[in-house]
Design an enzyme around this catalytic site. Structure first.
Site, PDB file in Angstrom:
ATOM      1  N   ALA A 106       0.852  -1.189   0.000  1.00  0.00           N
ATOM      2  CA  ALA A 106       0.000   0.000   0.000  1.00  0.00           C
ATOM      3  C   ALA A 106       0.886   1.236   0.000  1.00  0.00           C
ATOM      4  O   ALA A 106       2.023   1.206   0.471  1.00  0.00           O
ATOM      5  CB  ALA A 106      -0.918   0.006   1.209  1.00  0.00           C
ATOM      6  N   LYS A 107       0.336   2.313  -0.537  1.00  0.00           N
ATOM      7  CA  LYS A 107       1.029   3.597  -0.523  1.00  0.00           C
ATOM      8  C   LYS A 107       0.025   4.676  -0.159  1.00  0.00           C
ATOM      9  O   LYS A 107      -0.988   4.841  -0.847  1.00  0.00           O
ATOM     10  CB  LYS A 107       1.666   3.909  -1.871  1.00  0.00           C
ATOM     11  CG  LYS A 107       2.506   5.190  -1.868  1.00  0.00           C
ATOM     12  CD  LYS A 107       3.255   5.353  -3.176  1.00  0.00           C
ATOM     13  CE  LYS A 107       4.025   6.671  -3.225  1.00  0.00           C
ATOM     14  NZ  LYS A 107       5.112   6.701  -2.226  1.00  0.00           N
ATOM     15  N   GLY A 108       0.265   5.366   0.952  1.00  0.00           N
ATOM     16  CA  GLY A 108      -0.645   6.400   1.414  1.00  0.00           C
ATOM     17  C   GLY A 108       0.047   7.736   1.498  1.00  0.00           C
ATOM     18  O   GLY A 108       1.181   7.915   1.041  1.00  0.00           O
ATOM     19  N   SER A 109      -0.654   8.709   2.108  1.00  0.00           N
ATOM     20  CA  SER A 109      -0.120  10.067   2.182  1.00  0.00           C
ATOM     21  C   SER A 109       1.011  10.201   3.179  1.00  0.00           C
ATOM     22  O   SER A 109       1.739  11.190   3.162  1.00  0.00           O
ATOM     23  CB  SER A 109      -1.250  11.034   2.556  1.00  0.00           C
ATOM     24  OG  SER A 109      -1.825  10.671   3.801  1.00  0.00           O
ATOM     25  N   THR A 112       4.766   4.308   2.875  1.00  0.00           N
ATOM     26  CA  THR A 112       4.600   3.176   1.977  1.00  0.00           C
ATOM     27  C   THR A 112       4.774   1.886   2.763  1.00  0.00           C
ATOM     28  O   THR A 112       5.628   1.803   3.645  1.00  0.00           O
ATOM     29  CB  THR A 112       5.652   3.246   0.851  1.00  0.00           C
ATOM     30  OG1 THR A 112       5.504   4.482   0.155  1.00  0.00           O
ATOM     31  CG2 THR A 112       5.481   2.100  -0.120  1.00  0.00           C
ATOM     32  N   LYS A 128       6.579  -0.772   6.997  1.00  0.00           N
ATOM     33  CA  LYS A 128       6.030   0.566   6.755  1.00  0.00           C
ATOM     34  C   LYS A 128       7.191   1.568   6.754  1.00  0.00           C
ATOM     35  O   LYS A 128       8.003   1.592   7.677  1.00  0.00           O
ATOM     36  CB  LYS A 128       5.032   0.943   7.842  1.00  0.00           C
ATOM     37  CG  LYS A 128       4.398   2.312   7.657  1.00  0.00           C
ATOM     38  CD  LYS A 128       3.560   2.717   8.850  1.00  0.00           C
ATOM     39  CE  LYS A 128       2.361   1.848   9.037  1.00  0.00           C
ATOM     40  NZ  LYS A 128       1.470   2.341  10.124  1.00  0.00           N
ATOM     41  N   ASP A 221      -9.526   3.208  15.459  1.00  0.00           N
ATOM     42  CA  ASP A 221      -9.700   3.007  14.019  1.00  0.00           C
ATOM     43  C   ASP A 221      -9.995   1.535  13.717  1.00  0.00           C
ATOM     44  O   ASP A 221      -9.401   0.942  12.813  1.00  0.00           O
ATOM     45  CB  ASP A 221      -8.466   3.478  13.253  1.00  0.00           C
ATOM     46  CG  ASP A 221      -8.769   3.791  11.789  1.00  0.00           C
ATOM     47  OD1 ASP A 221      -9.970   3.967  11.457  1.00  0.00           O
ATOM     48  OD2 ASP A 221      -7.833   3.865  10.976  1.00  0.00           O
TER      49      ASP A 221
END
Length: 402
Positions: A106-109, A112, A128, A221
């Site tokens: 996954a790659k988020g703001s 990665t 991560k 979350d």
């Protein structure tokens, strides 16, 4: 790691975290937090910052005034010096082997997540990678430290365990065991779950949430995307980027989480406590049982709060009476009326005959989960890592012991 913008719906990639509905302060707050968090004195980083600021002011005074057409820079420049976090050692323990990148998870703001192979142990891990520059720009220093601190504290069969954490010159690395799929992917593939599967997954999540709350930890979350499946199809709660230590009797006020899973008291800006996690569990179980969310996603927390509070959750008549009762008790608008303690669940009609013991639960087969094809990982593309300061293979690989 946590984020600072609201997630909208179940497909969003980053968590939300802001206080009282306002966006966090400018970058200078990040520097102040940094100095107070790691004990740096004025003779060190602050002097460097003040010196660079004075130089910039002097240079600005020599420049002509900007024309009305010129636009300000979108972000403040960040001084180029190394950030050191004591919670992340520069070197891992001796004897650990080189890691080989196998794919992108996954790659988020904020970073990665990569699938890697420990060449020495022949074991898969997920790593991560968070650029330090974003830790400062987004003012998430405290979140980074809290995430690692919590994961080092907890050890539970249904928690995604922390393997290691370290730092390079410009990146933080958090390594965990690798799981090939998550609950959301499974739900997307099969739709509604059978009652027996819901009962098993619910019991496992009840155990892990009770465990966290007894330690004074609130997750904030809980959602399908943050629940991984191991090789036997059992659950592993992950992503403690928004978690925090919250002793019983205390309250929190930060609006954070994923919109469709956030409890009314969280959406309103608090005060709230661990009961917010039980609302999130209710949303999750409702989705597993019906194939849809109890409330549609809205654009922001204000609109989401209005939708959640003005309409009661309709439980389908087709559901088992025990499951229907459980959902009603978890999705109560009043947090004091929600189920919250282990004995509440042990005596509940829906869990009749269930032994709340991790070892016994793990012996139950989850055949449909094992048979479902895991989502294929996208291939690793070097262009995704063009913003790193060095070749990513060497950046990720453990440094050799001195």
């Amino acid at each position: 790691m946590g984020a600072v913008n609201c997630r909208q719906g179940q497909h969003a990639q980053g968590p939300t975290c802001h206080k009282g509905g306002n966006i966090r302060g400018p970058l200078i707050r990040g520097w102040r937090c940094l100095w107070s968090g790691i004990g740096t004195t004025r003779s060190g980083l602050e002097e460097l910052w003040v010196l660079q600021r004075h130089q910039c002011l002097h240079q600005e005074s020599l420049k002509p005034s900007p024309s009305p057409e010129e636009k300000p820079l979108p972000e403040w420049p960040v001084p180029q010096f190394n950030l050191f976090l004591p919670e992340f050692p520069f070197r891992p323990h001796r004897g650990q082997q080189q890691l080989k990148i196998l794919g992108l998870v996954a790659k988020g703001s904020f970073g990665t997540v990569l699938k890697v192979l420990d060449c020495g142990q022949k074991t898969l891990f997920a790593v991560k990678v968070v650029p330090k520059i974003k830790v400062l720009q987004k003012d998430i220093l405290r979140q980074c430290k809290e995430e690692v601190s919590i994961q080092r504290q907890i050890s539970h069969p249904f928690v995604h365990s922390l393997g290691d954490s370290w730092q390079g010159k410009q990146h933080l690395f958090i390594m965990c065991s690798y799981c090939s799929t998550d609950l959301y992917s499974l739900w997307s593939a099969v739709g509604c779950f059978a009652e027996a599967s819901i009962r098993l997954f619910a019991a496992e999540l009840v155990l892990v949430l009770c465990y966290l709350h007894d330690l004074g930890i609130i997750h904030r979350d809980v959602k399908m995307e943050n629940i991984l499946l191991d090789e036997r199809g059992h659950l592993k709660l992950t992503d403690f980027g928004l978690s925090r230590h919250l002793p019983r009797g205390t309250r929190a006020y930060t609006i954070c989480g994923t919109l469709q899973y956030m409890a009314p008291e969280v959406l309103s800006g608090g005060p709230y406590n661990h009961a917010a996690d039980w609302w999130s569990l209710g949303v999750l179980l409702f989705s597993l049982a019906t194939g849809k969310f109890p409330v549609a996603a809205e654009r922001d927390h204000v609109a989401m709060l209005a939708r959640v509070t003005r309409c009661d959750t309709v439980i389908p008549d087709s559901l088992n009476q025990g499951l229907s009762l459980l959902l009603h008790e978890l999705l109560s608008q009043n947090p004091f009326h929600r189920l919250r303690y282990l004995h509440h669940f042990q005596l509940h009609p829906f869990f009749r005959g269930v032994a709340f013991d991790p070892e016994l639960l793990q012996k139950q087969p989850v055949n449909f989960a094992m048979e479902t094809q895991a989502t294929q990982l996208s291939p690793l593309e070097p262009m995704l890592f063009k913003d790193f300061d060095c070749d990513f293979e060497s950046c990720l690989g453990y440094p050799s012991p001195a």
